[in-house]
Design a protein around this motif. Sequence first.
Motif, PDB file in Angstrom:
ATOM      1  N   ALA A   1     -10.970 -14.046   1.577  1.00 51.66           N
ATOM      2  CA  ALA A   1     -11.886 -12.777   1.019  1.00 51.66           C
ATOM      3  C   ALA A   1     -11.797 -11.535   1.937  1.00 51.66           C
ATOM      4  CB  ALA A   1     -13.275 -13.136   0.974  1.00 51.66           C
ATOM      5  N   VAL A   2     -11.373 -11.641   3.182  1.00 50.96           N
ATOM      6  CA  VAL A   2     -11.069 -10.699   4.022  1.00 50.96           C
ATOM      7  C   VAL A   2      -9.889  -9.863   3.800  1.00 50.96           C
ATOM      8  CG1 VAL A   2     -11.157  -9.849   6.581  1.00 50.96           C
ATOM      9  CG2 VAL A   2     -12.491 -11.691   5.647  1.00 50.96           C
ATOM     10  N   ASN A   3      -9.780  -8.771   3.296  1.00 48.92           N
ATOM     11  CA  ASN A   3      -8.738  -8.057   3.047  1.00 48.92           C
ATOM     12  C   ASN A   3      -8.139  -6.905   3.902  1.00 48.92           C
ATOM     13  OD1 ASN A   3      -7.983  -9.508   0.533  1.00 48.92           O
ATOM     14  ND2 ASN A   3      -9.750  -8.429  -0.449  1.00 48.92           N
ATOM     15  N   SER A   4      -7.137  -6.573   4.063  1.00 48.20           N
ATOM     16  CA  SER A   4      -6.739  -5.483   5.009  1.00 48.20           C
ATOM     17  C   SER A   4      -7.104  -4.265   4.147  1.00 48.20           C
ATOM     18  CB  SER A   4      -5.271  -5.369   5.401  1.00 48.20           C
ATOM     19  OG  SER A   4      -4.433  -5.021   4.422  1.00 48.20           O
ATOM     20  N   PRO A   5      -7.494  -3.207   5.068  1.00 45.83           N
ATOM     21  CA  PRO A   5      -7.735  -1.803   4.316  1.00 45.83           C
ATOM     22  C   PRO A   5      -6.509  -1.371   3.558  1.00 45.83           C
ATOM     23  CG  PRO A   5      -8.151  -1.727   6.874  1.00 45.83           C
ATOM     24  CD  PRO A   5      -7.407  -3.174   6.447  1.00 45.83           C
ATOM     25  N   ASP A   6      -5.333  -1.736   3.788  1.00 43.31           N
ATOM     26  CA  ASP A   6      -4.231  -1.510   2.786  1.00 43.31           C
ATOM     27  C   ASP A   6      -4.478  -2.228   1.593  1.00 43.31           C
ATOM     28  OD1 ASP A   6      -3.015   0.380   4.408  1.00 43.31           O
ATOM     29  OD2 ASP A   6      -1.809  -0.980   5.275  1.00 43.31           O
ATOM     30  N   ASP A   7      -4.520  -3.344   1.725  1.00 42.50           N
ATOM     31  CA  ASP A   7      -5.013  -4.410   0.377  1.00 42.50           C
ATOM     32  C   ASP A   7      -6.201  -3.779  -0.430  1.00 42.50           C
ATOM     33  OD1 ASP A   7      -2.984  -6.028   1.214  1.00 42.50           O
ATOM     34  OD2 ASP A   7      -4.370  -7.670   1.780  1.00 42.50           O
ATOM     35  N   VAL A   8      -7.093  -3.256   0.101  1.00 44.26           N
ATOM     36  CA  VAL A   8      -8.323  -2.725  -0.662  1.00 44.26           C
ATOM     37  C   VAL A   8      -8.047  -1.471  -1.270  1.00 44.26           C
ATOM     38  CG1 VAL A   8     -10.637  -1.674  -0.326  1.00 44.26           C
ATOM     39  CG2 VAL A   8     -10.208  -3.902   1.002  1.00 44.26           C
ATOM     40  N   ARG A   9      -7.346  -0.711  -0.316  1.00 46.06           N
ATOM     41  CA  ARG A   9      -6.829   0.761  -0.943  1.00 46.06           C
ATOM     42  C   ARG A   9      -5.726   0.388  -2.192  1.00 46.06           C
ATOM     43  NH1 ARG A   9      -7.230   3.111   3.755  1.00 46.06           N
ATOM     44  NH2 ARG A   9      -5.559   2.009   4.613  1.00 46.06           N
ATOM     45  N   GLU A  10      -5.070  -0.384  -2.089  1.00 49.75           N
ATOM     46  CA  GLU A  10      -4.209  -0.740  -3.064  1.00 49.75           C
ATOM     47  C   GLU A  10      -4.885  -1.316  -4.388  1.00 49.75           C
ATOM     48  OE1 GLU A  10      -0.270  -3.487  -4.204  1.00 49.75           O
ATOM     49  OE2 GLU A  10      -0.547  -2.857  -1.916  1.00 49.75           O
ATOM     50  N   SER A  11      -5.983  -2.114  -4.300  1.00 47.23           N
ATOM     51  CA  SER A  11      -6.703  -2.800  -5.147  1.00 47.23           C
ATOM     52  C   SER A  11      -7.301  -1.545  -5.930  1.00 47.23           C
ATOM     53  CB  SER A  11      -7.691  -3.655  -4.913  1.00 47.23           C
ATOM     54  OG  SER A  11      -6.753  -4.780  -4.335  1.00 47.23           O
ATOM     55  N   ILE A  12      -7.972  -0.658  -5.229  1.00 48.47           N
ATOM     56  CA  ILE A  12      -8.808   0.615  -5.670  1.00 48.47           C
ATOM     57  C   ILE A  12      -7.901   1.422  -6.442  1.00 48.47           C
ATOM     58  CG2 ILE A  12      -9.830   2.733  -5.037  1.00 48.47           C
ATOM     59  CD1 ILE A  12     -11.089   1.048  -2.551  1.00 48.47           C
ATOM     60  N   ASP A  13      -6.544   1.777  -5.814  1.00 48.26           N
ATOM     61  CA  ASP A  13      -5.704   2.462  -6.706  1.00 48.26           C
ATOM     62  C   ASP A  13      -5.519   1.882  -7.996  1.00 48.26           C
ATOM     63  OD1 ASP A  13      -5.587   4.389  -4.520  1.00 48.26           O
ATOM     64  OD2 ASP A  13      -3.640   3.837  -3.564  1.00 48.26           O
ATOM     65  N   ALA A  14      -4.968   0.617  -7.939  1.00 46.92           N
ATOM     66  CA  ALA A  14      -4.771   0.022  -9.213  1.00 46.92           C
ATOM     67  C   ALA A  14      -5.772  -0.037 -10.168  1.00 46.92           C
ATOM     68  CB  ALA A  14      -4.195  -1.514  -9.048  1.00 46.92           C
ATOM     69  N   LEU A  15      -7.189  -0.109  -9.756  1.00 40.98           N
ATOM     70  CA  LEU A  15      -8.325  -0.233 -10.530  1.00 40.98           C
ATOM     71  C   LEU A  15      -8.494   1.483 -11.334  1.00 40.98           C
ATOM     72  CD1 LEU A  15     -10.810  -2.573  -8.618  1.00 40.98           C
ATOM     73  CD2 LEU A  15      -9.686  -2.603 -10.945  1.00 40.98           C
ATOM     74  N   ARG A  16      -8.264   2.067 -10.379  1.00 43.31           N
ATOM     75  CA  ARG A  16      -8.402   3.699 -10.666  1.00 43.31           C
ATOM     76  C   ARG A  16      -7.437   3.974 -11.919  1.00 43.31           C
ATOM     77  NH1 ARG A  16      -7.990   6.153  -6.051  1.00 43.31           N
ATOM     78  NH2 ARG A  16     -10.166   6.142  -5.592  1.00 43.31           N
ATOM     79  N   SER A  17      -6.019   3.521 -11.534  1.00 42.30           N
ATOM     80  CA  SER A  17      -5.095   3.637 -12.564  1.00 42.30           C
ATOM     81  C   SER A  17      -5.558   3.156 -13.833  1.00 42.30           C
ATOM     82  CB  SER A  17      -3.631   3.282 -12.050  1.00 42.30           C
ATOM     83  OG  SER A  17      -2.764   3.238 -13.088  1.00 42.30           O
ATOM     84  N   GLU A  18      -6.154   1.939 -13.933  1.00 40.48           N
ATOM     85  CA  GLU A  18      -6.486   1.416 -15.082  1.00 40.48           C
ATOM     86  C   GLU A  18      -7.504   2.040 -15.786  1.00 40.48           C
ATOM     87  OE1 GLU A  18      -4.684  -1.077 -16.817  1.00 40.48           O
ATOM     88  OE2 GLU A  18      -3.313  -0.851 -14.959  1.00 40.48           O
ATOM     89  N   VAL A  19      -8.490   2.305 -14.967  1.00 39.39           N
ATOM     90  CA  VAL A  19      -9.692   3.050 -15.549  1.00 39.39           C
ATOM     91  C   VAL A  19      -9.133   4.300 -16.223  1.00 39.39           C
ATOM     92  CG1 VAL A  19     -11.628   4.524 -15.056  1.00 39.39           C
ATOM     93  CG2 VAL A  19     -11.365   2.129 -14.134  1.00 39.39           C
ATOM     94  N   GLN A  20      -8.449   5.373 -15.571  1.00 41.05           N
ATOM     95  CA  GLN A  20      -8.019   6.608 -16.330  1.00 41.05           C
ATOM     96  C   GLN A  20      -7.379   6.078 -17.432  1.00 41.05           C
ATOM     97  OE1 GLN A  20      -5.408   7.765 -12.927  1.00 41.05           O
ATOM     98  NE2 GLN A  20      -7.152   9.042 -12.204  1.00 41.05           N
ATOM     99  N   LYS A  21      -6.306   5.036 -17.678  1.00 42.79           N
ATOM    100  CA  LYS A  21      -5.583   4.697 -18.877  1.00 42.79           C
ATOM    101  C   LYS A  21      -6.522   4.449 -19.955  1.00 42.79           C
ATOM    102  CE  LYS A  21      -1.328   2.961 -16.626  1.00 42.79           C
ATOM    103  NZ  LYS A  21      -0.634   1.669 -16.237  1.00 42.79           N
ATOM    104  N   LEU A  22      -7.702   3.652 -19.404  1.00 43.68           N
ATOM    105  CA  LEU A  22      -8.685   3.125 -20.647  1.00 43.68           C
ATOM    106  C   LEU A  22      -9.642   4.294 -21.034  1.00 43.68           C
ATOM    107  CD1 LEU A  22      -9.713  -0.362 -18.986  1.00 43.68           C
ATOM    108  CD2 LEU A  22      -8.595   0.064 -21.007  1.00 43.68           C
TER     109      LEU A  22
END
Length: 121
Positions: free
Chosen positions: A84-105
């Motif tokens: 469950a402990v993700n690196s800052p890069d992993d978290v940033r990548e997940s946030i970017d992916a979520l942000r992209s999906e929210v924009q599309k939706l």
Amino acid sequence: MTIAKDGPRLPSVQVADALRKELQEGAYAPEEKLPSIKALADRFGIAEETVKKGLATLRTEGLIFSVPNRGHFAVGSDRESDAAVNSPDDVRESIDALRSEVQKLSARVAQLEKKSDPGDA
């Protein structure tokens, strides 16, 4: 598995579901490397960015971990406790992916609202 590109479920979610099932069924041994992003994109017939979003989901769920310039790996028993402990890069990548999906939706919702507005007729 075939990805339904026009279905109600996002292709990245379908990728995550397919790989999650394989991981849970033991298709990959602990710490075994998953196929490359390109190989997965070819396998599913989708864009590499879509595969990355699916992998980000699995990383967030603690089912896989990533090693920069090496690839993505199934979580092994010694990594499960800190999965469950993700690196800052992993978290940033997940946030970017979520942000992209929210924009599309958001764009899709705006289009649907515009189509259903009786004042535009």
